[in-house]
Design an enzyme around this catalytic site. Structure first.
Site, short mmCIF file in Angstrom:
data_model
loop_
_atom_site.label_atom_id
_atom_site.label_comp_id
_atom_site.label_asym_id
_atom_site.label_seq_id
_atom_site.Cartn_x
_atom_site.Cartn_y
_atom_site.Cartn_z
N ASP A 14 6.61 7.65 -2.35
CA ASP A 14 5.84 6.53 -1.79
C ASP A 14 6.37 5.31 -2.65
O ASP A 14 6.97 5.38 -3.49
CB ASP A 14 4.11 6.41 -2.10
CG ASP A 14 3.65 5.32 -1.17
OD1 ASP A 14 4.10 4.92 -0.34
OD2 ASP A 14 2.71 4.48 -1.82
N TYR A 46 7.46 -1.67 0.77
CA TYR A 46 8.39 -1.07 1.81
C TYR A 46 7.96 -1.65 3.13
O TYR A 46 8.98 -1.80 3.94
CB TYR A 46 8.12 0.48 2.08
CG TYR A 46 9.23 1.37 1.00
CD1 TYR A 46 9.60 0.94 -0.05
CD2 TYR A 46 8.59 2.73 1.01
CE1 TYR A 46 10.49 1.83 -0.80
CE2 TYR A 46 9.21 3.52 0.27
CZ TYR A 46 10.19 3.18 -0.69
OH TYR A 46 10.71 4.06 -1.60
N CYS A 77 3.93 8.17 2.44
CA CYS A 77 4.08 6.97 2.91
C CYS A 77 4.24 7.02 4.35
O CYS A 77 5.15 7.55 4.83
CB CYS A 77 5.26 6.35 2.10
SG CYS A 77 5.68 4.58 2.59
N THR A 79 5.22 4.15 6.03
CA THR A 79 6.27 3.44 6.27
C THR A 79 7.58 3.99 6.07
O THR A 79 8.50 4.14 7.08
CB THR A 79 6.25 2.15 5.47
OG1 THR A 79 5.12 1.57 5.33
CG2 THR A 79 7.34 1.10 5.86
N CYS A 187 -1.86 3.68 6.11
CA CYS A 187 -0.80 3.35 5.04
C CYS A 187 -1.67 3.95 3.96
O CYS A 187 -2.70 3.98 3.74
CB CYS A 187 -0.95 1.77 4.90
SG CYS A 187 -0.10 1.16 3.10
N1 DGL Z 1 2.22 3.07 1.16
C1 DGL Z 1 3.06 2.94 2.14
C2 DGL Z 1 2.56 3.37 3.64
O1 DGL Z 1 1.80 4.35 3.52
C3 DGL Z 1 3.25 1.26 2.30
C4 DGL Z 1 3.12 0.32 1.17
C5 DGL Z 1 4.36 -0.48 1.16
O2 DGL Z 1 4.29 -1.46 1.89
O3 DGL Z 1 5.32 -0.29 0.21
O4 DGL Z 1 2.94 2.83 4.49
#
Ligand code: DGL
Length: 267
Positions: A14, A46, A77, A79, A187
């Protein structure tokens, strides 16, 4: 019965601490597995980044986890899953488990016919989210809510603070006032804010994806005969691309054991 045995670790990654919400479920479901967790804090967050850049990071991290002998990789993650999981499956010769917001269970469970999905811009813009909404998003109106600064709070371990309560209130007051009875955590960082959301909005149900994704990883290990040996002891090895100290400091605030026990082996 013949016991399958594969002592190699599971890889997980992540942008930071968020994927540990998947790891904590995975550790509960598969306590004998060793996990190598890559926290890409040098590139956090991210969410607002160009998908091409997130994809490049995902490829580099997958290479690093393959070097660490990973037998399966969990893209913990949303994203990064949106940006890269399809390409990772093409490029690498090992199984990947990705994630997408829980649109299907949310739209089915909503009694008001309105759900709020809290995610990053990268997740909302990806094809994966669009395809899930196309297939399962009927039957309830969906409010897309971009979680500004929420991942940053969680990354600092600020999940049980007045600032966290204020931030979730600011993000969700409008959709809840409009009738949303389910909040989907799209997220992995936001999973740590579930108690703050429930405290702030006692009438809504909060739906995450940590548990189902961890279960999918556990099931896949079983199906592919990749499970750890019966006498194996689970462990967590951390690789942190940015400030390791800051990362470790946040862990106890997120409910993980003190750093001595968590951060054992190193890259
Ligand atoms: N943990 C990431 C997700 O599940 C996003 C966090 C980030 O913006 O880096 O999308």
């Amino acid at each position: 019965m013949l016991e399958a045995m594969d002592p190699r670790p599971v890889g997980m990654f992540d942008s930071g601490v968020g994927g540990l919400s998947v790891f904590r479920e995975f550790r509960r479901l598969a306590p004998r597995e060793r996990t190598v967790y890559f926290a890409d804090t040098a590139y956090f967050p991210y969410g607002p980044r160009d998908p091409g850049e997130v994809r490049k990071r995902a490829f580099a991290i997958a290479h690093r986890l393959v070097e660490a002998d990973a037998k399966l990789i969990v893209v913990a993650c949303n994203t990064a899953s949106a940006a890269a999981v399809a390409d990772l499956r093409q490029l690498f010769d090992l199984p990947f488990v990705g994630m997408v917001p829980a649109v299907k269970p949310a739209t089915r469970a909503s009694r008001s016919g309105r759900v709020a999905i809290l995610a990053t811009p990268g997740t909302f813009d990806g094809d994966l989210y669009a395809s899930v909404v196309d297939e399962f998003g009927t039957g309830a109106a969906i409010d897309r809510v971009v979680g500004h600064d929420l991942a940053e709070l969680v990354e600092r371990g600020e999940v049980a603070t007045p600032a966290a309560r204020k931030a979730v209130r600011a993000a969700l007051a409008r959709p809840v006032a409009n009738g949303a009875d389910i909040v989907v955590l799209g997220c992995t960082h936001y999973e740590f804010l579930a108690p703050a959301i429930t405290a702030e909005f006692p009438g809504v149900s909060v739906l995450g994806t940590g548990e189902p994704v961890a279960r999918r990883a556990r099931d896949l290990l079983q199906e592919l005969d990749l499970e750890a040996p019966p006498d194996a002891e689970g462990a967590l090895d951390l690789i942190v691309s940015g400030n390791r100290e800051a990362f470790l400091e946040a862990l106890p605030r997120l409910g993980f054991a003190p750093r001595e026990q968590e951060a054992e082996a190193q890259s």
